[in-house]
Motif scaffolding. Structure first.
Motif, PDB file in Angstrom:
ATOM      1  N   VAL A 231      -6.802   0.330   5.334  1.00 47.04           N
ATOM      2  CA  VAL A 231      -7.274  -1.044   5.591  1.00 47.04           C
ATOM      3  C   VAL A 231      -8.805  -1.013   5.590  1.00 47.04           C
ATOM      4  N   ILE A 232      -9.385  -1.904   4.810  1.00 52.45           N
ATOM      5  CA  ILE A 232     -10.855  -1.976   4.723  1.00 52.45           C
ATOM      6  C   ILE A 232     -11.293  -3.381   5.138  1.00 52.45           C
ATOM      7  N   ASN A 233     -12.176  -3.425   6.135  1.00 48.97           N
ATOM      8  CA  ASN A 233     -12.736  -4.686   6.633  1.00 48.97           C
ATOM      9  C   ASN A 233     -14.090  -4.952   5.964  1.00 48.97           C
ATOM     10  N   VAL A 234     -14.167  -6.064   5.243  1.00 47.52           N
ATOM     11  CA  VAL A 234     -15.424  -6.479   4.597  1.00 47.52           C
ATOM     12  C   VAL A 234     -15.697  -7.923   4.997  1.00 47.52           C
ATOM     13  N   GLY A 235     -16.693  -8.105   5.834  1.00 46.43           N
ATOM     14  CA  GLY A 235     -17.019  -9.446   6.294  1.00 46.43           C
ATOM     15  C   GLY A 235     -15.863 -10.058   7.055  1.00 46.43           C
ATOM     16  N   ASP A 236     -15.388 -11.213   6.617  1.00 49.03           N
ATOM     17  CA  ASP A 236     -14.295 -11.906   7.293  1.00 49.03           C
ATOM     18  C   ASP A 236     -12.952 -11.653   6.618  1.00 49.03           C
ATOM     19  N   ALA A 237     -12.872 -10.596   5.794  1.00 51.83           N
ATOM     20  CA  ALA A 237     -11.619 -10.304   5.078  1.00 51.83           C
ATOM     21  C   ALA A 237     -11.111  -8.908   5.403  1.00 51.83           C
ATOM     22  N   LYS A 238      -9.756  -8.778   5.423  1.00 51.21           N
ATOM     23  CA  LYS A 238      -9.067  -7.501   5.635  1.00 51.21           C
ATOM     24  C   LYS A 238      -8.322  -7.155   4.351  1.00 51.21           C
ATOM     25  N   PHE A 239      -8.618  -5.988   3.785  1.00 52.99           N
ATOM     26  CA  PHE A 239      -7.971  -5.552   2.551  1.00 52.99           C
ATOM     27  C   PHE A 239      -6.967  -4.436   2.879  1.00 52.99           C
ATOM     28  N   TYR A 240      -5.675  -4.686   2.584  1.00 48.63           N
ATOM     29  CA  TYR A 240      -4.648  -3.664   2.749  1.00 48.63           C
ATOM     30  C   TYR A 240      -4.424  -3.031   1.370  1.00 48.63           C
ATOM     31  N   LEU A 241      -4.886  -1.780   1.225  1.00 49.74           N
ATOM     32  CA  LEU A 241      -4.898  -1.130  -0.088  1.00 49.74           C
ATOM     33  C   LEU A 241      -4.303   0.275  -0.019  1.00 49.74           C
ATOM     34  N   HIS A 242      -4.458   0.989  -1.146  1.00 50.03           N
ATOM     35  CA  HIS A 242      -3.956   2.362  -1.244  1.00 50.03           C
ATOM     36  C   HIS A 242      -5.125   3.318  -1.438  1.00 50.03           C
ATOM     37  N   ARG A 243      -5.005   4.480  -0.827  1.00 48.76           N
ATOM     38  CA  ARG A 243      -6.111   5.424  -0.858  1.00 48.76           C
ATOM     39  C   ARG A 243      -6.391   5.977  -2.248  1.00 48.76           C
ATOM     40  N   PHE A 244      -5.361   6.374  -2.958  1.00 49.97           N
ATOM     41  CA  PHE A 244      -5.563   7.141  -4.184  1.00 49.97           C
ATOM     42  C   PHE A 244      -6.404   6.413  -5.236  1.00 49.97           C
ATOM     43  N   PRO A 245      -6.072   5.177  -5.635  1.00 45.69           N
ATOM     44  CA  PRO A 245      -6.893   4.525  -6.658  1.00 45.69           C
ATOM     45  C   PRO A 245      -8.328   4.286  -6.201  1.00 45.69           C
ATOM     46  N   LEU A 246      -8.513   4.064  -4.912  1.00 46.45           N
ATOM     47  CA  LEU A 246      -9.874   3.835  -4.408  1.00 46.45           C
ATOM     48  C   LEU A 246     -10.683   5.114  -4.377  1.00 46.45           C
ATOM     49  N   LEU A 247     -10.083   6.177  -3.838  1.00 51.84           N
ATOM     50  CA  LEU A 247     -10.835   7.425  -3.689  1.00 51.84           C
ATOM     51  C   LEU A 247     -11.151   8.074  -5.032  1.00 51.84           C
ATOM     52  N   SER A 248     -10.373   7.754  -6.051  1.00 48.61           N
ATOM     53  CA  SER A 248     -10.624   8.363  -7.356  1.00 48.61           C
ATOM     54  C   SER A 248     -11.907   7.853  -8.000  1.00 48.61           C
ATOM     55  N   LYS A 249     -12.399   6.700  -7.550  1.00 46.96           N
ATOM     56  CA  LYS A 249     -13.590   6.102  -8.182  1.00 46.96           C
ATOM     57  C   LYS A 249     -14.724   5.823  -7.208  1.00 46.96           C
ATOM     58  N   CYS A 250     -14.478   5.874  -5.905  1.00 49.74           N
ATOM     59  CA  CYS A 250     -15.501   5.530  -4.915  1.00 49.74           C
ATOM     60  C   CYS A 250     -15.967   6.778  -4.169  1.00 49.74           C
TER      61      CYS A 250
END
Length: 613
Positions: free
Chosen positions: A32-51
């Motif tokens: 879960v990533i909190n950015v401003g007033d939004a909560k993003f429920y995502l998956h680790r693998f696709p994010l960590l591969s590029k960030c």
């Protein structure tokens, strides 16, 4: 893997007061990533591969669902969503409005090539170079969006690249301009229906040199300043075009200024910054902006109490082109609390600057070398320039003379600033003096002597002289002096223009202190007395000659009226002469003794002066 997209969960739009976003997939989210007033429920693998940033924060082997806060991400939730979509392999739409936010967010997430080849930073840079920076309007839009995250854009040199892209297009040869632009300030010839055809063939409309001005006027002041500086540094842009751009920007940002009204004092600091910046950006070349625009600037600077440096710069610029000014432009309101209506000190400084820059040769110090005088710009020594400024100053004097609180010393100081050859005629100066005498009836004899001493009676026209001799506000000595010179002029004219009077008028100077005390001088009056003027006998002979040649009655009337006009000033001067005892140093009690002309019975005996104002 199924096609996925980010969206808002229908059954759980908000959680803990935040907008919830997730990936539509059967796989359970593990981060879960909190950015401003939004909560993003995502998956680790696709994010960590590029960030790279997330790689340092989260480990793939960690089985707990971590919640990461990224409240300081530039661009906020929308920019993060673009980067997240890219990580999932979704199609990302970039445009001039979101590309800078996405670029800064990608930099924040460390999505460089070192993390994965073909990462989003590389893709965005290609888009900027091949699309955005090649478009005129997109470059301006992108530059405007940098304001939201300026520090990031400065570090990434995005502002610098946008500014250079815009400036390069602005200085480009107009024949190469093939993109759309805004041009509302002037109508093109085709819009007026003029010169659109040539032998039946539609003519191609050329691009105006100032085509870029209106589009740049949309920029905020600090960005606009950077663009103008860059345009000037590239060279090739005429100073008049730069001046027109600054003028258009000022009118755009301060509409009340363009209408000639004073600005609202609610935004004093903002208006001060605007005025100081535009003044600093003005080209140094003379004529880059109209003199009237500079005087409006000076009025605004006075109202906003701008620093002396800005005022001095404006005064120097105005002095260089004062001949272009109008009287209304020169009427600068006095600061609050002053008794007088207009700021005379400001005008004195402007005229002094004009004189110092080459138009006041007679006021130049004798220590100034001849070479220095000759090195002055010829445009400043133009007789037309001097005449225009003299006319402007005399008009200003007539206007301020109507202020009952206007001090005599300032009136005299301003009138004396211009050299003698600046005023071939003193009619306008006489009008200003008469206006001052009218509005200040309580003036002492010495004050009247001082203000009338500015005027040279030899330089008055016939109409002005006629008005002066009947003006009871003038001191008697001035009236007699006017009568004397008018009689001399009439005599010279009657004699066919022989004599030296004409040359003396052209080279005459204003009355000095000594000249005032001896007007009329004994030798002048003796010369005047000895002049052969028209007598009654000569008039009879003239009338007889006219009758013998069958001249009509109207010519006789005209001749008689001319004789009367000559006789009247002679009688008045003789009376003044005898009353003051100036006949060869002897007193006389007779008004008509030793009169230089035989009085006609038809000559009017009225010596009373009256005002014609």
């Amino acid at each position: 893997m199924k096609f996925m997209k980010l969206g808002s969960r229908p059954d759980s739009f908000q959680k803990d007061g935040k907008n919830v976003r997730f990936v539509a997939t059967d796989l359970a989210t593990d981060i879960v990533i909190n950015v401003g007033d939004a909560k993003f429920y995502l998956h680790r693998f696709p994010l960590l591969s590029k960030c790279g940033r997330l790689q340092k924060t989260v480990t793939i082997t960690d089985e707990t669902s971590d919640e990461i806060n990224m409240s300081d991400m530039p661009g906020g939730p929308s920019a993060f969503e673009i980067c997240a979509k890219f990580c999932y392999g979704m199609t990302v739409t970039l445009n001039a409005y979101n590309v800078i936010a996405a670029r800064c967010a990608a930099e924040y997430l460390e999505m460089q090539e070192s993390v994965e080849k073909g990462n989003i930073i590389y893709k965005i840079e290609v888009f900027l170079n091949t699309s955005i920076f090649r478009s005129w309007k997109d470059s301006i839009i992108v530059l405007q969006t940098t304001k939201s995250f300026l520090s990031w854009c400065e570090d990434l040199k995005l502002v610098e690249r946008c500014v250079d892209s815009i400036a390069s297009k602005a200085v480009m040869d107009t024949s190469m301009v093939n993109w759309s632009y805004t041009y509302n300030r002037k109508k093109l010839l085709s819009e007026n229906g003029l010169e659109t055809h040539w032998n039946g063939v539609m003519k191609e409309q050329s691009v105006p040199e100032d085509w870029w001005i209106d589009d740049l006027a949309e920029l905020e002041l600090d960005l606009y300043k950077r663009v103008i500086i860059t345009i000037k540094s590239k060279g090739g842009m005429p100073s008049q075009v730069i001046g027109e751009a600054l003028k258009a920007y000022m009118y755009k940002r301060l509409p009340s200024f363009s209408k000639g009204s004073m600005v609202n004092k609610d935004n004093v600091l903002k208006n001060k910054t605007l005025l100081e910046t535009i003044t600093w950006l003005l080209p140094k070349e003379k004529g880059a902006v109209p003199c009237g625009f500079l005087l409006k600037f000076l009025k605004l600077a006075n109202l906003l109490d701008i620093g002396d440096m800005v005022k001095k710069d404006l005064i120097k610029r105005i002095g260089r082109q004062l001949d272009e000014a109008s009287l209304s432009d020169l009427l600068i309101p006095a600061p609050e609390g002053e008794r007088i209506r207009y700021d005379i000190e400001m005008v004195l400084s402007i005229v002094e600057e004009f004189v110092m820059q080459g138009c006041g040769d007679s006021h130049t110090s004798p220590l100034v070398s001849k070479d220095l005088k000759e090195s002055r710009n010829p445009i400043f020594t133009s007789s037309n320039t001097k005449l225009a400024v003299a006319k402007l100053v005399d008009g200003y004097l007539a206007e301020v003379a109507q202020d009952p609180n206007f001090p005599l010393t300032k009136f005299v100081d301003l009138a004396e600033m211009l050299s003698n050859d600046s005023r071939p005629s003193h009619d306008a100066l006489y009008h200003a003096i008469d206006m001052y005498l009218k509005e200040h009836p309580g003036m002492s004899k010495s004050e009247k002597k001082k203000i009338c001493g500015l005027m040279n009676c030899k330089k008055l026209s016939a109409d002005a002289s006629m008005h002066a001799v009947q003006n009871e506000r003038l001191p008697l000595r001035v009236v007699v002096q006017v009568l004397f010179f008018e009689q001399v002029r009439s005599s010279v004219t009657a004699a066919g223009g022989r004599g030296s009077y004409g040359s003396s008028r052209s080279g005459a100077t204003a009355n000095t202190e000594d000249e005032w005390d001896v007007i009329p001088r004994v030798e002048d009056l003796k010369q005047f007395k000895s002049m052969k003027l028209t007598t009654s006998a000569s008039r009879k002979e003239s009338n007889r000659s006219i009758r013998n040649t069958d001249t009509n009655t109207s010519k006789d009337d005209v001749n008689d009226s001319k004789v009367k006009g000559n006789a009247m000033p002679v009688k008045m001067i003789t009376k003044f002469w005898s009353s003051k005892g100036l006949q060869g140093g002897e007193n006389s009690s007779s008004d008509t003794s030793e009169s230089p002309v035989e009085e006609s019975k038809s000559t009017p005996a009225k010596n009373m002066r009256h005002s014609m104002s």
